[in-house]
Enzyme design. Structure first.
Site, PDB file in Angstrom:
ATOM      1  N   ASP A   1     -11.162 -12.319  -7.327  1.00 10.05           N
ATOM      2  CA  ASP A   1     -11.501 -12.665  -8.917  1.00 10.05           C
ATOM      3  C   ASP A   1     -10.911 -14.072  -8.988  1.00 10.05           C
ATOM      4  O   ASP A   1     -10.555 -14.349 -10.171  1.00 10.05           O
ATOM      5  CB  ASP A   1     -10.297 -11.514  -9.447  1.00 10.05           C
ATOM      6  CG  ASP A   1     -10.740 -10.189  -9.433  1.00 10.05           C
ATOM      7  OD1 ASP A   1     -11.880  -9.933  -9.214  1.00 10.05           O
ATOM      8  OD2 ASP A   1      -9.746  -9.483  -9.745  1.00 10.05           O
TER       9      ASP A   1
ATOM     10  N   ASP B   1      -1.903  -8.314   0.876  1.00  9.85           N
ATOM     11  CA  ASP B   1      -2.060  -9.502  -0.010  1.00  9.85           C
ATOM     12  C   ASP B   1      -2.344 -10.809   0.786  1.00  9.85           C
ATOM     13  O   ASP B   1      -2.080 -10.703   1.869  1.00  9.85           O
ATOM     14  CB  ASP B   1      -0.488  -9.705  -0.769  1.00  9.85           C
ATOM     15  CG  ASP B   1      -0.219  -8.689  -1.909  1.00  9.85           C
ATOM     16  OD1 ASP B   1      -1.417  -8.200  -2.398  1.00  9.85           O
ATOM     17  OD2 ASP B   1       0.841  -8.636  -2.187  1.00  9.85           O
TER      18      ASP B   1
ATOM     19  N   ASP C   1      -1.191 -13.536   1.422  1.00  6.66           N
ATOM     20  CA  ASP C   1      -0.118 -14.459   2.230  1.00  6.66           C
ATOM     21  C   ASP C   1       0.478 -13.601   3.512  1.00  6.66           C
ATOM     22  O   ASP C   1       1.288 -14.109   4.253  1.00  6.66           O
ATOM     23  CB  ASP C   1       0.816 -14.750   1.321  1.00  6.66           C
ATOM     24  CG  ASP C   1       1.745 -13.647   0.479  1.00  6.66           C
ATOM     25  OD1 ASP C   1       0.764 -13.001  -0.158  1.00  6.66           O
ATOM     26  OD2 ASP C   1       2.876 -13.561   0.353  1.00  6.66           O
TER      27      ASP C   1
ATOM     28  N   ASP D   1       1.222  -0.146  -7.310  1.00  6.49           N
ATOM     29  CA  ASP D   1       1.380   0.374  -5.963  1.00  6.49           C
ATOM     30  C   ASP D   1       2.538   1.481  -6.156  1.00  6.49           C
ATOM     31  O   ASP D   1       2.299   2.638  -5.477  1.00  6.49           O
ATOM     32  CB  ASP D   1       2.310  -0.725  -5.232  1.00  6.49           C
ATOM     33  CG  ASP D   1       3.284  -1.641  -5.555  1.00  6.49           C
ATOM     34  OD1 ASP D   1       3.573  -1.220  -6.834  1.00  6.49           O
ATOM     35  OD2 ASP D   1       3.292  -2.757  -5.214  1.00  6.49           O
TER      36      ASP D   1
END
Length: 443
Positions: A103, A158, A160, A252
């Site tokens: 996005d 994610d 990272d 989540d």
């Protein structure tokens, strides 16, 4: 006479708010006390209450299709390594499907497209999914990705986080073995743990979260949350829970609770560990904590009634309530701090009346803090004991700071207010020995 009555009334109000906030803190703390007690009980009986079922041996030809989803928004520094780590997972190429849910509005997409083309040329199935808008934020992106692939297992990382190459080989069998397990959550490490005092504080908290809280909740049969990354979901469980929802900033936790009410439980595994990053600057940490706190409040408003009207056992309902109410710590701590400061000012700077109460509460908090953090620090070999003590001393003032910072957003959410999803900025892990201890200048 009227001013004296007004001062007495104000003092009564402050003391009442102080007592109520301390009761709230004790309620939150009681959940942590229970976790410490479970660990002591396991030590006494000499065994764990629960361990993941041994995974079956599955022939290479029968391994299932797996979808890897990597949500990203303006994270150009990390997107290439995230894609490469996903592509390096040991799994049959024809059954490994990777989606970059992008996005972004900056150069991230250009960098990503180049990596995606290279991986495709090497035979990896990678989809670079771009949406017309960011509707639903991370939850919306995950749902859009699932609509493009029907793989029965869905892993989420994610950008990272870097799964080790054997990760799928370790966790997929756990879901195959346990037919009512909706997801597997891996323990996370943090590559920039030793960057500065802020990252050490977060590391101490995160080690306690995964090693003491998540692992113990799982072994006790309590509800524990999917952390939004480093986890593998069974598609059937996601669909049974109603799919991803953007009703809260903690999509989540929202899905975790709904899946549990629908009859699915999670599995927590300490190994293999998945490394990621924690924020290195206070302002970035504050953004992350505010999003989490607000999201927990939103989930509480949305699902508390559903939990207590479900067919779950009383014990599970109670443990679930402890989990989703855990962020009540922040407004309670903020109110308690403000009440004490105001009370001392009304007494002309004399804090004598508060000393016994504060001493007792400080001892109680210290017991819980040490009980949750010392064992993980020693077991995971995080460093010398004096460094642990220095980090532990810094923890209370930082928690008070974040409580005061986040309290307005939490109270706003408690009364139905909304917040915008904000990404937590993170930096790539520094080389060993590097230091940026000046991050506290962001205070």
């Amino acid at each position: 006479m009227q001013p004296l009555l007004s001062i007495d009334f104000l003092r009564f109000g402050l003391e009442s708010s102080l007592m109520l906030s301390l009761l709230g803190l004790l309620l939150v703390a009681s959940g942590f006390l229970a976790l410490i007690g479970i660990n002591i009980f396991e030590l006494l009986i000499g065994r764990r209450l629960r361990v993941p079922l041994p995974g079956p041996l599955v022939a290479e030809a029968n391994l299932p299709h797996v979808l890897i989803q990597i949500p990203v928004f303006n994270e150009a520094e990390m997107v290439a390594e995230a894609l490469q780590a996903a592509a390096a997972l040991q799994w049959p190429r024809d059954r490994l499907h990777i989606q970059l849910l992008d996005d972004s509005t900056d150069e991230t997409s250009t960098i990503a497209q180049r990596i995606v083309l290279n991986l495709r040329a090497q035979g990896t199935d990678v989809l670079h999914l771009r949406r017309a808008d960011r509707s639903g934020y991370k939850a919306g992106a995950l749902a859009a990705g699932m609509a493009r692939c029907d793989a029965p297992y869905v892993a989420i990382f994610d950008v990272d986080f870097r799964p080790p190459s054997n990760w799928l080989r370790a966790v997929v069998p756990m879901l195959i073995a346990d037919k009512k397990a909706g997801f597997v959550q891996s323990r996370c490490e943090f590559s920039n743990y030793a960057t500065n005092w802020l990252t050490r504080i977060q590391g101490l908290m995160m080690d306690a979260h995964y090693t003491m809280e998540q692992a113990t909740r799982y072994r006790a049969g309590w509800l524990f949350q999917f952390n939004g990354t480093a986890g593998l979901w069974r598609r059937e469980a996601i669909e049974a829970a109603g799919g991803w929802s953007a009703d809260s900033l903690c999509e989540d936790l929202d899905l975790t609770v709904r899946a549990r009410v629908a009859g699915w439980h999670g599995v927590f595994t300490m190994e293999p560990v998945v490394p990621g990053l924690v924020p290195e600057k206070v302002r970035h940490w504050r953004v992350q904590q505010r999003r989490w706190s607000t999201g927990f409040v939103q989930v509480t408003r949305k699902l508390m009634k559903q939990i207590w009207t479900s067919d779950c056992s009383f014990g599970l309902k109670l443990s679930s309530s402890f989990l989703i109410l855990i962020q009540a710590f922040y407004p309670c701590a903020a109110v308690a701090t403000a009440s004490i400061l105001a009370g001392v000012l009304l007494r002309g700077g004399d804090a004598t009346d508060y000393v016994p109460l504060l001493d007792g509460f400080a001892a109680f908090v210290a017991f819980i803090a040490i009980g949750l953090t010392l064992v993980p620090y020693l077991v995971l070999r995080r460093g010398p004991l004096h460094q642990y003590l220095l980090t532990l001393i810094l923890l209370p003032p930082m928690m008070i700071y974040i409580s005061l910072s986040n309290a307005p957003a939490i109270l706003k959410s408690s009364f139905g207010g909304t917040e915008t999803w904000k990404r937590t900025p993170k930096s790539r892990a520094l080389p060993a020995g590097a230091s940026t201890d000046d991050s506290f200048g962001d205070l």
